[in-house]
Design an enzyme around this catalytic site. Structure first.
Site, mmCIF file in Angstrom:
data_model
loop_
_atom_site.group_PDB
_atom_site.id
_atom_site.type_symbol
_atom_site.label_atom_id
_atom_site.label_comp_id
_atom_site.label_asym_id
_atom_site.label_seq_id
_atom_site.Cartn_x
_atom_site.Cartn_y
_atom_site.Cartn_z
ATOM 1 N N GLY A 59 0.816 -1.204 0.000
ATOM 2 C CA GLY A 59 0.000 0.000 0.000
ATOM 3 C C GLY A 59 0.852 1.257 0.000
ATOM 4 O O GLY A 59 2.086 1.203 0.017
ATOM 5 N N ILE A 66 1.881 3.538 2.067
ATOM 6 C CA ILE A 66 2.855 3.927 3.086
ATOM 7 C C ILE A 66 3.701 2.755 3.572
ATOM 8 O O ILE A 66 4.362 2.840 4.605
ATOM 9 C CB ILE A 66 2.158 4.602 4.279
ATOM 10 C CG1 ILE A 66 1.120 3.660 4.906
ATOM 11 C CG2 ILE A 66 1.511 5.919 3.845
ATOM 12 C CD1 ILE A 66 0.515 4.178 6.203
ATOM 13 N N LYS A 67 3.713 1.659 2.817
ATOM 14 C CA LYS A 67 4.523 0.521 3.224
ATOM 15 C C LYS A 67 5.983 0.716 2.811
ATOM 16 O O LYS A 67 6.323 1.621 2.042
ATOM 17 C CB LYS A 67 3.957 -0.760 2.603
ATOM 18 C CG LYS A 67 2.561 -1.108 3.101
ATOM 19 C CD LYS A 67 2.502 -1.241 4.616
ATOM 20 C CE LYS A 67 1.199 -1.829 5.133
ATOM 21 N NZ LYS A 67 0.040 -0.964 4.937
ATOM 22 N N THR A 68 6.858 -0.165 3.317
ATOM 23 C CA THR A 68 8.288 -0.034 3.022
ATOM 24 C C THR A 68 8.581 -0.176 1.535
ATOM 25 O O THR A 68 9.559 0.378 1.029
ATOM 26 C CB THR A 68 9.094 -1.088 3.812
ATOM 27 O OG1 THR A 68 8.566 -2.389 3.511
ATOM 28 C CG2 THR A 68 8.997 -0.842 5.308
ATOM 29 N N LEU A 69 7.747 -0.929 0.844
ATOM 30 C CA LEU A 69 7.776 -1.004 -0.616
ATOM 31 C C LEU A 69 6.351 -0.765 -1.086
ATOM 32 O O LEU A 69 5.433 -1.460 -0.643
ATOM 33 C CB LEU A 69 8.273 -2.368 -1.085
ATOM 34 C CG LEU A 69 8.465 -2.560 -2.605
ATOM 35 C CD1 LEU A 69 9.566 -3.577 -2.880
ATOM 36 C CD2 LEU A 69 7.180 -3.008 -3.284
#
Length: 370
Positions: free
Chosen positions: A183, A185-188
């Site tokens: 999504g 705001i995830k790390t990827l």
């Protein structure tokens, strides 16, 4: 005037190449599942060190499909921590199954083996640990017991892409069917997307059919045929080539993501050391790629309002699910989780932030606590 980085609790980070990748897909005119999606799956497979990855439309879709391919359905019970985003529980409900809410470790906000064993009932058919903040969940002490009872393990690793469990990346342990979220705001990020790591070819084939409305043929195969075959229940849950192109651009830069997020988390940890009223949630940063920085504070609502008033983008991840109206039917007393729910506060945490920003936030928190 530009918004200060610490004014946002989380935000996407673009490395360069995402716009070009999306433009190429748009110009090609094929926006659904396609070659770019499969290239992204191959990149994930290589990065994680696994045999296969199935990309889907979201982390929630990954959980829904993962539960379904392990046979979870109507009336089955799934043990899940109440301390998670509501999407985890909604995936259980989407399968017709019932959540059995469990406690968590007050220091890590993750399930422990004893929490699972306390929650077990004769109706339990799966355990769904949530890897809060990016930390691995180790259920090896009860693995044999779960196997004997034919209880599946599906892990919600929405926070944990790139983190380690022992010496391998999460997803490569073969102890659970692992689900990731990509999504915003995830790390990827893929803008929106997700993936699951199947444990055998049968699971992989089932997941691929289910993400494409139950059809046995891929989009390219259907384009060459006068018909197609629907073999079972399915969803429109494929990962579009537009989103996959963003993910492909992102994964090439993941080593820098890992380093930056670890450094920011450690900066916070050092700055918070002399605040006795603050309990930092331990993400095991040496082995994790932190998704967030969570603390427990007294008078959380007052502190939250004071920091928001100063332009500090604090959040609360998460309100306990067993107290939500939609899940009241499955309420059970969870004293630890309820206490955490009153104290949890997440500090601004993303790659636009510097160590200086983290120290400014900590100073503001110190003043708010007074």
């Amino acid at each position: 005037m530009a918004t200060a980085p610490y004014a946002q609790n989380a935000r996407p980070f673009l490395h360069g190449g995402e716009l070009e990748g999306v433009a190429e897909v748009l110009a090609g005119g094929q926006y659904g599942h396609g070659d770019i999606t499969e290239r992204f799956e191959q990149a994930l497979t290589s990065f994680l060190g696994v045999d296969d990855v199935v990309a889907v439309a979201s982390g929630t879709a990954a959980l829904h499909i993962a539960l379904a391919v392990t046979g979870i359905g109507h009336g089955d019970e799934v043990i899940v921590p109440s301390m998670t985003f509501c999407a985890t529980v909604q995936a259980i409900r989407a399968c017709g199954a019932q959540p059995r809410f469990a406690e968590v470790d007050p220091d890590t906000l993750c399930l422990r083996p004893q929490d699972v064993m306390e929650a077990l009932t004769p109706s339990t058919r799966a355990v769904l640990p949530v890897l809060y903040g990016g930390r691995a969940v180790d259920l090896s002490d009860i693995r044999y017991e779960l196997e004997q009872r034919k209880i599946a393990v599906v892990e919600d690793a929405a926070h944990a892409f790139g983190s380690y469990c022992g010496r391998v990346r999460i997803g490569a342990t073969n102890n659970a069917l692992t689900c990731f979220s990509f999504g915003p705001i995830k790390t990827l990020t893929c803008g929106q997307g997700g993936a699951l790591v199947p444990r055998d070819p049968e699971q992989a084939a089932h997941a691929r059919r289910m993400r494409l409305l139950g059809m046995a043929e891929s989009p390219s195969e259907r384009a060459r045929s006068a018909t197609y075959h629907v073999g079972g229940v399915g969803l429109r849950a494929h990962l579009s080539q537009i989103n996959a192109a963003i993910g492909l651009a992102q994964i090439a830069h993941f080593p820098s993501v890992e380093a930056q997020r670890k450094e920011l988390w450690r900066t916070y940890a050092a700055a918070l050391e002399d605040l006795p009223d603050v309990r930092l949630v331990d993400v095991d940063v040496d082995r994790s790629v932190p998704t967030l920085c969570a603390v427990r504070v007294p008078e959380r609502d007052r502190v939250f309002a004071a920091l928001q008033a100063r332009g500090i983008g604090v959040g609360t991840h998460y309100p306990p699910n067993h107290l939500q109206p939609a899940f009241r039917r499955w309420w059970r007393p969870l004293i630890v989780t309820e206490q955490i729910g009153e104290e949890i506060l997440t500090l601004p945490f993303h790659q636009k932030m510097t160590s200086h920003d983290a120290r400014l936030v900590t100073t503001a928190l110190r003043e708010a606590l007074r």
